[in-house]
Design an enzyme around this catalytic site. Structure first.
Site, PDB file in Angstrom:
ATOM      1  N   ASP A 108      80.072 -15.166  50.030  1.00  0.00           N
ATOM      2  CA  ASP A 108      79.224 -14.897  48.745  1.00  0.00           C
ATOM      3  C   ASP A 108      80.262 -15.636  47.795  1.00  0.00           C
ATOM      4  OD1 ASP A 108      76.845 -13.757  49.897  1.00  0.00           O
ATOM      5  OD2 ASP A 108      78.087 -11.769  50.065  1.00  0.00           O
ATOM      6  N   HIS A 150      76.191  -0.890  49.963  1.00  0.00           N
ATOM      7  CA  HIS A 150      76.053   0.039  48.756  1.00  0.00           C
ATOM      8  C   HIS A 150      74.785   0.144  47.991  1.00  0.00           C
ATOM      9  CE1 HIS A 150      76.187  -4.006  47.014  1.00  0.00           C
ATOM     10  NE2 HIS A 150      75.724  -3.451  46.166  1.00  0.00           N
ATOM     11  N   ASP A 199      74.716  -5.281  55.600  1.00  0.00           N
ATOM     12  CA  ASP A 199      74.617  -6.263  54.496  1.00  0.00           C
ATOM     13  C   ASP A 199      74.009  -5.272  53.397  1.00  0.00           C
ATOM     14  OD1 ASP A 199      74.243  -8.700  52.969  1.00  0.00           O
ATOM     15  OD2 ASP A 199      72.179  -7.991  52.924  1.00  0.00           O
TER      16      ASP A 199
END
Length: 1533
Positions: free
Chosen positions: A631, A533, A530
């Site tokens: 999402d 980045h 999760d």
């Protein structure tokens, strides 16, 4: 699993300072990876390190081992050596390479994909078969109900489930805000039954073995829930005001905004125009004014960055009064003051460096008045510096106000925002950036907490994300002002975790997260990283290593929002991410959606078959392509309900992992919020009513369609349908083809998308027809989203329900005529190989999908099977789909290359345009592109070598193959019309091409390539078998060079060599194609291609004998070499061998060196060839037994070769002087009259062969001026008259050799009688040999020493420690020019040189003349130097016009061979260290030749380059002596 077997990838060309970390390099288990040296590293002692463990050992990231080099040829050859890894263990591995002196020259990462297994039998689930469905775990209810809810995924055809975290959630109930990472959430336990991770493990294993489904879950490393108990006990695990004091100003601002929010909510600012309910733009400007008027003046943030001026000045005053001097070691001479930020960020806590202050402000004296004056200067400067700090903070404040207002606009005003309504405690003005676990008190009181560390440590920074930020930068660390500038889009329920640089920086956190990771890896088959980045790379790397220790084949997926493919690859390779999540929702229209399918996997239809050993091409990361992620916004709201099915179909046809999120298939018409959603998913019931909310079955939403699509997706990947073609039929219709390259079956899925709601937008009823090549076997599925009468959608309070008003009408595996979507299918044929079906649609309404299973037409299907059967004898890759031929052709049963000679190979593989034209043919010209370099197979192979790895099917060559059979027929017909056995190869090709021509045109390029590769590789192998063991056992580089022998040695339509004696054995004969009489057909050596390849300009004495040792003796072509030596021997005249041979009858005897190269070759022949001395007694048939006779008939005058050798030596001792026959423009339109006078003699004082004059050029540097405009016509650029250094060396070699032969009774002459000064004199060869030995260094060595008695022209010396280029030139300064020619003498007559002097001279040559590929032909410091050759230029410049500078600087390749061989010879004499260094140099230099040779479409080395290795368009692209002399170096090595 089988995909990896036998496949080897080369991580080719490790280069100096090459960083491979931004390249995605991912391989399957079972592959071999080889590391090979690029040109910049060849010759160096390179060491490759990797942390990939040895078999049976544990992987430890920091443990590197050295890989050992393999030498396939048994010799240490840098062009072929490699080290390798057998890749068996999944994960991310690092490698780096260095040398003995530099540990790290470059490096990168390799990812090995996991092998996933399902079912009781542990069968492999290929990555491209994956179909995943995401579940929000909190919506699954009690664990007892999970199977009923998860069954929906199984019955919908998914084979992997993604669970959001199953841990105890935080207060916000966000699926990704975890209160306790270690406990299985109690909410899943039933009354009276507490479930644990073990129970989850049992369920996951049941899914794997009984349902064939894998399970993955998220790992959240970035943050923890703000209400986590453990973070209160261990506040050091977050960014607090004690461990991160740089956040103190941001915390002060955050508290001020918090108080502002409370006051606005309480109506405090209503009278000033800011109500609690912010509804329009005017409220924003009031908000901004409040910041500038009330908040910033009150909290004075700038003070955290400023100096206390009074204190600093007082400190300075005391230092001055004590006469303190500055410490220069601290200031390093840099004057000027800078503020030193207080690391604790106290108000006015910053300081200045007093040493800098003392150095910058110096009082005139130590008097109180001067000290005060100086303090005044300091005070003024500090006030200015504080003002600068104020301005910097002002800019931060401006950005903070902008960000706060932007946040308000999104949350309260924007149509696409959540519209939160009035400001309340639950919905404050903006989200808090820090936790505040105490009761609110007045702001001034709260600010006093900054002095209480025991409370400050609990003010923890929240996590979030920063738009456009560098993902490799941690925005909470010192140096970042993200929190102060309010640039964080904040998650107010989560605390950002502070890992530091390693476990020692925060032991509790690392230990806690390690346990969390171990639990996850123990019970699940994979993880989703999760917020990947924003996760510190070193943390994720460490945790995934932990996970893989528990679950070695861990499947890792992640979503990256870095905005850069190179940055994505850093994460993918370092973490070993298996699949990157890609969103179909990122496509704005169907065209973009189709493009994503093409981008994310598979090869193009009709792709070329790649070799098993091939360079590793960086690629984009493996994709997990999702029609919607949890999402994403709801696609029904963004597009339409009808688009769900066709967009799913487009995604399902992608050749990668695919998937969806629970709710999409049920047509839930809103986003299922990861934060707010608390309802449960419906359970599976096959007979659920359409209106049921708590249960779903196949009739709900598009579930039935998704089941069919998921089955199709898995089937296509499992059966090798790895090729993809996307066709945008019109604005809304996308056709995706998946093709199997071995059976040539296809599935074509046509989807009519509905990005716009058909109820509100017009869709055209007229759907364009489609043309599908091949035979439609069946309709795999046809499905339409249709409306039904089941009421409209009403949100259920307990269950996440979908839209009941839509369902899918679906038929599977039906015949074409049973279709309700397709109206008509007609068959049209385009020629013998195209079988096309035209499809017309009747009910392809928006929201429809139809998939066709297509095969080739029956005839083509049968022929492709037979073609694959014949190809499978060359490569196992063609076995699948191969069918033995029922009626085999005779020619295809015969061995392919068994009877071909190397002369035949020249025709089969090479032949440039001029050579082919002799036979009335030419090279194939590709329309709209260019002609092939060769008519033989190499011409095509060079082009295909560029096309194949890139699958460049749009290349003009591929287009030409698809458009017609012209090229196919050219290849076979060119050979069929030749003599046997070449005709047999042509017939074999024609028979193979007969199968090829019946295939659909889109398959022609790949199968044409397959046939050519098979033929070419068989031919090459056969050619090497006809060569010496040195070549057969040699490296790839050696073999590439040896192919130069096949390239240059051939037999033309007209014999290029004069006949040799009929008494010589093993001379090849043929029936002349012109006279139809029997004639000799000896191979001749072309000087270079394309300019010196055919007709009278093919053969040159000098070029032939410089190249003969390398291209013929070393390659083992002994009898052909003998024939060439004897043929040229027959042309001896005036004691000379001709320069331009002109078939013997048009020979020109205008060079002084060719005879010496010829003698050198005979010497080499006697030494290389077993019984080589026999050549000396071979009969030579003389064309010109006397100087002035007409050409004699073959056999009329014959004498043994030793007599011809004797004549050559005797004539030089006697002195040669004659005028060329037919002197004048007829034989040379540029030469002046004096130039036709040829003189060569032996100087009785030195023994040197000397000759020439300033109007001719008798050595290899033979450029004659051609420009009338520049007045250089008829003037040689480099006459090199006198004694040229290489001729002296070659003469010494020959004389030494005949002395040795005479001693062994192999040469009957001890010397020669000559007529000198009116009397006959006998000159013994032994005496001549000694004379040359004594004279050479005395005359040629340039010491530069003014006291050197041998130096007669000190004023001409401009380079010392070299050997002269000549002695006795008509222009004495030419003797002293630095050129590479003396290195030739060093190789052929090394005894002439003192090793120390030779070494010094070679170092000068290396420094001044050595270029990337060639040797500069003149010292770059010479005034005549010009390194760019342009033969077309005609101007007024005497030194340049018409290429006058041909040998005055341009870099010729063949002398490099002699330079390197000389260097190796003398290095050996100087000792091991010098030799080792020289071997390194040689390998490094030759690596560039290897690279050029590999990349050259001519498969050769050029005649010359312009300066610094730049391409010269006037050079031959491949030159015999360039290839030969480089091969000689490798032979010496």
């Amino acid at each position: 699993a089988e995909r990896g077997q036998g496949e080897t990838f080369i991580l080719t060309d490790l280069h100096m300072c090459k960083d491979f970390t931004t390249q995605s390099i991912s391989l399957s288990s079972g592959f071999e990876l080889q590391f090979r040296l690029g040109p910049s590293l060849q010759g160096r002692r390179v060491i490759v390190h990797t942390n990939y463990p040895l078999e049976g050992q544990k992987f430890i990231r920091k443990n590197f081992r050295v890989l050992s080099w393999n030498y396939p040829t048994g010799r240490e050859d840098d062009s072929d050596k490699y080290c390798s890894l057998e890749l068996k263990i999944a994960g991310s591995y690092q490698y780096y390479f260095g040398s003995a002196d530099v540990e790290r020259l470059g490096g990168g990462y390799i990812t090995v994909d996991p092998v996933l297994r399902v079912g009781a039998d542990n069968s492999v689930l290929p990555l491209d078969c994956i179909t995943i469905q995401t579940y929000l775990s909190k919506c699954l209810g009690k664990l007892d109900d999970w199977l009923d809810r998860l069954r929906v995924a199984k019955e919908s055809g998914y084979n992997m489930i993604h669970f959001t975290p199953l841990q105890t959630l935080g207060e916000s109930r966000s699926c990704y805000s975890l209160a306790d990472q270690l406990t299985f959430s109690p909410e899943f336990s039933s009354d009276g039954k507490k479930y644990t991770w073990e129970d989850v493990g049992v369920l996951v294993e049941k899914l794997r073995t009984e349902w064939n489904m894998l399970s993955i879950t998220d790992v959240v490393y970035n943050h923890t829930a703000a209400n986590s108990v453990w973070i209160r006990e261990h506040p050091e695990c977050g960014y607090n005001l004690v461990n991160s004091p740089h956040l103190r100003p941001a915390w002060v601002l955050d508290r001020a905004i918090c108080h502002l929010s409370t006051r606005v909510a309480g109506g405090f600012y209503k009278d000033k125009g800011l109500p609690a309910d912010i509804t329009d733009e005017s409220h924003l400007s009031v908000s901004a004014a409040i910041f500038w008027q009330d908040i910033f003046p009150r909290i004075k943030l700038w003070e955290f960055y400023q100096v206390n001026v009074e204190n600093a000045v007082e400190q300075f005053r005391v230092l001055l009064q004590n006469d303190t001097k500055p410490d220069p070691s601290k200031t390093k001479g840099n004057k000027g003051l800078k503020i030193l930020q207080d690391p604790e960020y106290r108000r006015h806590g910053s300081t200045v460096d007093m040493d800098s202050a003392l150095e910058t402000f110096v009082p005139h004296s130590s008097s109180p008045q001067h000290i005060e004056e100086c303090c005044g200067w300091l005070k003024q400067r500090l006030t200015e510096l504080n003002e600068e700090q104020y301005q910097i903070v002002h800019q931060h404040q401006e950005q903070a106000v902008n960000c706060v207002l932007g946040n308000i606009v999104y949350e309260r005003l924007a149509d696409h925002g959540p519209k939160l309504g009035p400001i309340t405690r639950k919905h404050p003005l903006v989200t808090r950036y820090f936790t505040f676990p105490y009761e609110d008190t007045p702001l001034e009181q709260e600010l006093e907490l900054l002095d209480q560390p025991e409370k400050m440590c609990h003010f923890l920074a929240h996590n979030g994300w920063v738009m456009g930020d560098d993902p490799l930068r941690n925005f909470a660390e010192p140096g970042s002002n993200v929190y102060l500038r309010r640039e964080l889009i904040c998650w107010g329920d989560s605390v950002k975790l502070r890992y530091g640089n390693g476990p020692e920086d925060c032991p509790y956190l690392w230990d806690h997260m390690q346990k969390y990771t171990e639990i996850t890896a123990k019970y699940f088959h994979g993880v989703r990283l999760d917020n990947c980045h924003s996760t510190p790379l070193h943390v994720a790397e460490f945790m995934l290593d932990v996970a893989r220790r528990t679950c070695p084949n861990l499947y890792v997926i992640a979503e990256l929002f870095t905005g850069s493919e190179a940055l994505d690859n850093v994460f993918v390779t370092r973490l070993g991410i298996t699949s990157l999540i890609r969103e179909a929702m990122s496509a704005g229209d169907s065209h973009e959606e189709g493009r994503l399918v093409y981008r994310y996997g598979g090869e193009p239809v009709g792709a070329f078959v790649q070799p098993s050993l091939r360079p590793l091409m960086p690629s984009i990361a493996h994709a997990m392509f999702l029609d919607v992620t949890h999402d994403n916004e709801c696609p029904i709201q963004l597009r339409s309900a009808l688009d769900s099915l066709p967009s799913s179909a487009v995604v399902s046809m992608a050749c990668c992992a695919t998937g969806s999120t629970r709710g999409y298939d049920e047509l839930v018409p809103h986003q299922i919020s990861v934060v707010k959603e608390e309802r449960f998913y419906p359970k599976w019931n096959p007979s659920a009513a359409p209106t049921s909310t708590g249960q779903v079955g196949l009739q709900n939403g598009i579930i039935a369609g998704k089941l069919a699509l998921n089955k199709l997706h898995q089937d296509l990947a499992a059966r090798g349908f790895g090729q993809v073609y996307v066709d945008q039929v019109d604005a809304d219709i996308v056709a995706v083809t998946r093709h199997c390259p071995s059976t040539h079956h296809s599935v074509v899925t046509v989807s009519r998308t509905a990005f716009k709601d058909p109820k509100k937008n017009q869709y055209d009823d007229n759907v364009p027809p489609m043309f599908i090549p091949g035979k439609i076997e069946e309709i795999v599925l046809e499905a339409r989203t249709v409306e039904r009468d089941a009421g409209s959608y009403k949100r259920d309070e307990k269950f996440i329900n979908g839209m009941p008003e839509y369902t899918v009408e679906i038929k599977e595996h039906i015949k074409l005529e049973e279709s309700t979507v397709v109206k008509h299918a007609g068959v049209t044929s385009k020629g013998r190989s195209e079988f096309v079906q035209e499809i017309k649609f009747q009910k392809l309404t928006p929201g429809s999908v139809v998939a066709f299973r297509v095969s080739l037409d029956p005839k083509a299907q049968k022929l492709v099977g037979a073609l694959r059967f014949y190809l499978s004898q060359f490569s196992p890759k063609y076995r699948r789909g191969s069918v033995p031929d029922e009626t085999p052709t005779d020619i295809l049963q015969k061995p392919l290359m068994s009877k071909l000679t190397l002369a035949d190979m020249n025709i089969l593989l090479f032949r440039c345009e001029a050579e082919e034209q002799e036979d009335g043919g030419g090279c194939y010209s590709i329309p709209g592109w260019e002609s092939l370099k060769y008519a033989g197979l190499q011409g095509l192979m060079s082009v295909l070598a560029d096309i194949r790895p890139k699958n460049d099917l749009g290349h003009p060559l591929c287009a030409n193959l698809r458009d017609g059979d012209w090229l196919i027929d050219f290849v076979s017909n060119r050979l069929i019309h030749r003599e046997e056995p070449l005709a047999q190869v042509g017939q074999w090709l024609a028979a193979m091409f007969d199968y090829l021509k019946h295939l659909p045109r889109y398959l022609i390029p790949c199968y044409f390539d397959a046939i050519l590769v098979s033929t070419y590789s068989t031919a090459i192998d056969a050619a090497f078998k006809l060569m010496s063991s040195f070549i057969q056992k040699g490296s790839t580089f050696v073999r590439h060079l040896a192919l130069g022998s096949v390239q240059m040695c051939g037999v033309g339509r007209f014999p290029a060599l004069p006949p040799i004696s009929v008494k010589v054995k093993d001379v090849p004969y043929r029936i002349s194609p012109i006279t139809e009489q029997k004639e000799q057909c000896c191979v001749s050596l072309a000087a270079g291609l394309p300019h010196f390849s055919a007709g009278i300009f093919r053969c040159w004495g000098r070029d032939t004998f410089i190249a003969l040792r390398g291209l013929m003796l070393i390659t083992g072509r002994h009898s052909e070499a003998r024939n060439i030596i004897l043929a040229f021997a027959g042309t001896l005249r005036h004691g000379l061998i001709p320069n331009l041979l002109g078939e013997g009858r048009c020979a020109r005897y205008n060079c002084r060196d060719a005879v010496w190269w010829w003698l050198q070759c005979i010497q080499d022949y006697t030494k290389h060839v077993p019984e080589g001395h026999d050549i000396l007694t071979c009969p030579v048939t003389r064309l010109y037994p006397t100087d002035d006779c007409e050409p004699r008939s073959p056999g009329e005058v014959e004498q043994p070769l030793y007599d011809v050798i004797q004549e050559a030596l005797q004539r030089h001792l006697e002195g040669i002087s004659f005028r060329e026959r037919n002197a004048g423009p007829e034989i040379d339109k540029n030469m002046r009259d004096e130039g036709f006078n040829v003189v060569a003699r032996v100087d009785p004082d030195t023994g040197f062969v000397t000759g020439g004059n300033r109007f001719n050029c008798g050595t290899w540097m033979d450029k004659m001026g051609e420009s009338e405009r520049a007045r250089n016509k008829g003037m040689p650029a480099t006459p090199r008259d006198g004694a040229a250094v290489e001729i002296v060396g070659l003469c010494k070699s020959a004389v030494r050799w005949v002395v040795e032969l005479h001693a062994k009774k192999l040469f009957p002459y001890e010397g020669a009688k000559v007529h000198r000064e009116g009397e006959d004199v006998f000159v013994s060869y032994s005496q001549w040999n000694q004379q040359l030995q004594q004279s050479f260094e005395a005359v040629f060595w340039v010491s530069g020493d003014p006291h050197d008695p041998n130096e007669k022209h000190l004023e001409l010396v401009h380079k010392k420690n070299i050997y002269k280029d000549s002695s006795g030139a008509s222009s004495p300064w030419c003797d002293y020019q630095l050129r590479p020619n003396f290195t030739i003498s060093m190789v052929v007559a090394p005894e002439l040189f003192t090793p120390d002097k030779a070494w010094r001279a070679l170092e000068v040559v290396e420094k001044k003349l050595l270029g990337p590929l060639g040797m500069k032909t003149l010292d770059p410091d010479d005034m005549m130097y010009c390194g760019v050759y342009d033969n077309a230029l005609d101007n007024d410049n005497y030194n340049l016009a018409k290429g006058f500078n041909y040998h005055q600087g341009p870099e010729w390749l063949w002398p490099v061979g002699y330079f390197l061989r000389a260097k190796l010879y003398f290095a050996k004499l100087l000792g091991e260290e010098a030799y080792t260094r020289t071997v390194t140099l040689v390998k490094n230099v030759l690596s560039r030749h290897y690279t050029h040779l590999e990349r050259s479409p001519w498969k050769g080395l050029p005649e010359l380059t312009n300066e610094d290795g730049r391409h010269c368009p006037f050079s031959c692209e491949t030159q015999a002596w360039s290839l030969a002399t480089v091969l000689e170096v490798l032979y010496d090595l």
